[in-house]
Every structure is written in structure tokens, then in C-alpha cells.
Design an enzyme around this catalytic site. Structure first.
Site, short mmCIF file in Angstrom:
data_model
loop_
_atom_site.label_atom_id
_atom_site.label_comp_id
_atom_site.label_asym_id
_atom_site.label_seq_id
_atom_site.Cartn_x
_atom_site.Cartn_y
_atom_site.Cartn_z
N HIS A 287 -3.32 3.16 7.70
CA HIS A 287 -3.17 2.36 6.48
C HIS A 287 -2.47 3.16 5.39
O HIS A 287 -2.76 4.35 5.19
CB HIS A 287 -4.54 1.90 5.97
CG HIS A 287 -4.47 0.99 4.78
ND1 HIS A 287 -3.84 -0.24 4.82
CD2 HIS A 287 -4.95 1.13 3.51
CE1 HIS A 287 -3.93 -0.82 3.63
NE2 HIS A 287 -4.59 -0.01 2.82
N ASP B 272 -3.75 -0.69 -3.71
CA ASP B 272 -3.98 -0.93 -2.29
C ASP B 272 -3.76 -2.41 -1.98
O ASP B 272 -4.30 -3.29 -2.66
CB ASP B 272 -5.39 -0.52 -1.88
CG ASP B 272 -5.56 -0.54 -0.37
OD1 ASP B 272 -5.38 0.52 0.25
OD2 ASP B 272 -5.86 -1.62 0.18
N CYS C 45 1.31 -2.93 5.19
CA CYS C 45 0.85 -2.08 4.10
C CYS C 45 1.94 -1.11 3.62
O CYS C 45 2.11 -0.87 2.42
CB CYS C 45 -0.40 -1.30 4.49
SG CYS C 45 -0.28 -0.38 6.02
#
Length: 249
Positions: free
Chosen positions: A140, A157, A207
Site C-alpha cells: 500500500h 491515504d 493507491c
């Protein structure tokens, strides 16, 4: 057979499509087969050309087709893509923004301040208005930014996950860097904020693209107005910008 015919084919392909995303190795082989009137399906013919020869080079960064391929569809971006794009951001902002290498945080955690002290030997972080620090935690990507004027460390995030230890690590790093560079004003007074209400991904693969888009927009003070639906377009734009070795307006 020389590499020139392949490079000419790649160049014409890029001019036509604006990127290599629709391109596959089989397309190149088919082109060579037509040009040379030979069958490239056997091993001996394949050895006549190295399909990894195509590269995009910028400063100390090198991207191969396999790196650019991580921008296709829903692939995970690799470190090479993240780092070269960060270089383009710094260039576009005339180095008023500093982008840390994606391996920085991992090295900081593993070896502490002394392990990364030399990374800024020729960089005055405290003269920048913004620091961009991509964080890669296993599978991630997230982002930590530092706004020097307000001594604010911010966490972004795209899945709403908060890895608080990352911002704590960066604060301790900045305090150590301030002591090392004798910047008294930056040795204390830091604050940490978790940024909410930002564009969020709706899958498990974008991401890295979200992080690069956060970085791009923050570096030029643009609002974070994009969504998951924009990902295919943004991936193609990043691909073209990397091949052009500059950010598009």
C-alpha cells in the site's frame, strides 16, 4: 537485424497513441516478422533482439517498458515510476518542492537518522515550501507531506487508513535534521494532522496513482478534485508525462 527498426516502430506508435499502453510485446514481434520476413517464435530468432532495449531516462532515473507497464489497467505502480514522477514534480516546481525517494522511509525505519543523513547532504530542506514523502508499506502507498511555513506534517491515504507511526517517524527525522543543520526554529513546534475528506480509491490497486495525483496537485496548490472514475485517464496522462519527461499543463 538492428534495433533501429524497433525504435522507429516504438516512436511511430507513441506519436500515434500518445503512450505505449496499448502496446504489447507480440505487436513488436509481429512488426519485426513483417519487416524481416522471418519467424521470431523460435529461441534463436528471439535472441537477435532484446525487447528490454527501450528506455526512458531522466537524470539518474531509467524506466523500461516493464516499469511503464505498471501504469496499465489496474496494475500496482512500482518504485521506479513513483521516483521518476517525483523528479518531474521537483523540476516543474523549480525545486521549491522536495520529493523524497520512495525508499527513504523504509531506510529511516531500518537505520534511523544516521542511515539517511547523507540523503540531504546537498539539499536544504528548510528552504523548501513543501516536502513530499511517499510511504510504501508492503502493498500500500500513502503520502506524508511537510509544509515548512507552518511546521505541519500531514498524512494522506486513499483508503482512509492511518499509519500514525509514519508521521511520528518523519517528525523525529525533521527534528534531527534541524539539529544537524543548526536550524533552531525547526527543532520544535511541529504539529501532525490527518487529512480527511480527500479522494478515495474504490479498489485495491490504485493507491500509487492516488499518491502521485495528490503530489502533483499539492505541489502546484491545486485542489484535490478527482475521483476513482478519473484513474484510467490519470494513468495515461502520467504515462505520457514520464515518456515526455515533463509534466503537462
Amino acid at each position: 537485424m538492428t534495433t533501429s527498426s524497433v525504435l522507429e516502430f516504438l516512436e511511430s506508435f507513441y506519436i500515434k497513441y500518445g503512450s505505449f499502453i496499448p502496446l504489447s510485446e507480440s505487436d513488436v514481434r509481429e512488426h519485426l516478422k513483417k519487416e524481416s520476413k522471418c519467424d521470431l517464435s523460435n529461441r534463436s530468432a528471439q535472441t537477435q533482439f532484446d525487447f528490454t532495449c527501450f528506455m526512458v531516462m531522466y537524470n539518474k532515473h531509467t524506466l523500461r517498458l516493464e516499469d511503464l507497464g505498471t501504469l496499465e489497467e489496474q496494475n500496482w505502480l512500482n518504485d521506479q515510476i513513483i521516483n521518476m514522477y517525483g523528479e518531474l514534480i521537483m523540476e516543474a516546481t523549480e525545486h521549491k518542492v522536495h520529493f523524497f525517494n520512495s525508499f527513504f522511509h523504509k531506510q529511516l525505519v531500518a537505520k534511523g537518522y544516521d542511515g539517511v543523513k547523507r540523503w540531504t547532504k546537498k539539499v536544504d530542506l528548510f528552504s523548501k515550501w513543501l516536502l513530499l514523502i511517499p510511504i510504501h508499506l508492503e502493498i500500500h502507498w500513502s503520502l506524508v507531506t511537510v509544509t515548512m511555513a507552518t511546521k505541519t506534517i500531514s498524512y494522506y491515504d486513499s483508503q482512509g487508513i492511518v499509519f500514525r507511526h509514519t508521521t511520528d517517524n518523519i517528525m523525529k527525522y525533521l527534528q534531527s535534521e534541524a539539529r544537524e543543520k543548526k536550524q533552531t526554529a525547526f527543532q520544535k513546534g511541529w504539529k501532525i494532522t490527518i487529512i480527511k475528506g480527500i479522494p478515495q480509491q474504490k479498489n485495491d490497486s490504485d493507491c500509487g496513482v492516488f499518491v502521485l495525483e495528490y503530489c502533483r496537485r499539492l505541489s502546484v496548490k491545486q485542489p484535490l478534485l478527482f475521483s476513482q472514475d478519473d484513474m484510467p485517464r490519470i494513468r495515461k496522462r502520467i504515462y505520457k508525462e514520464l515518456c515526455d519527461r515533463r509534466l503537462n499543463d
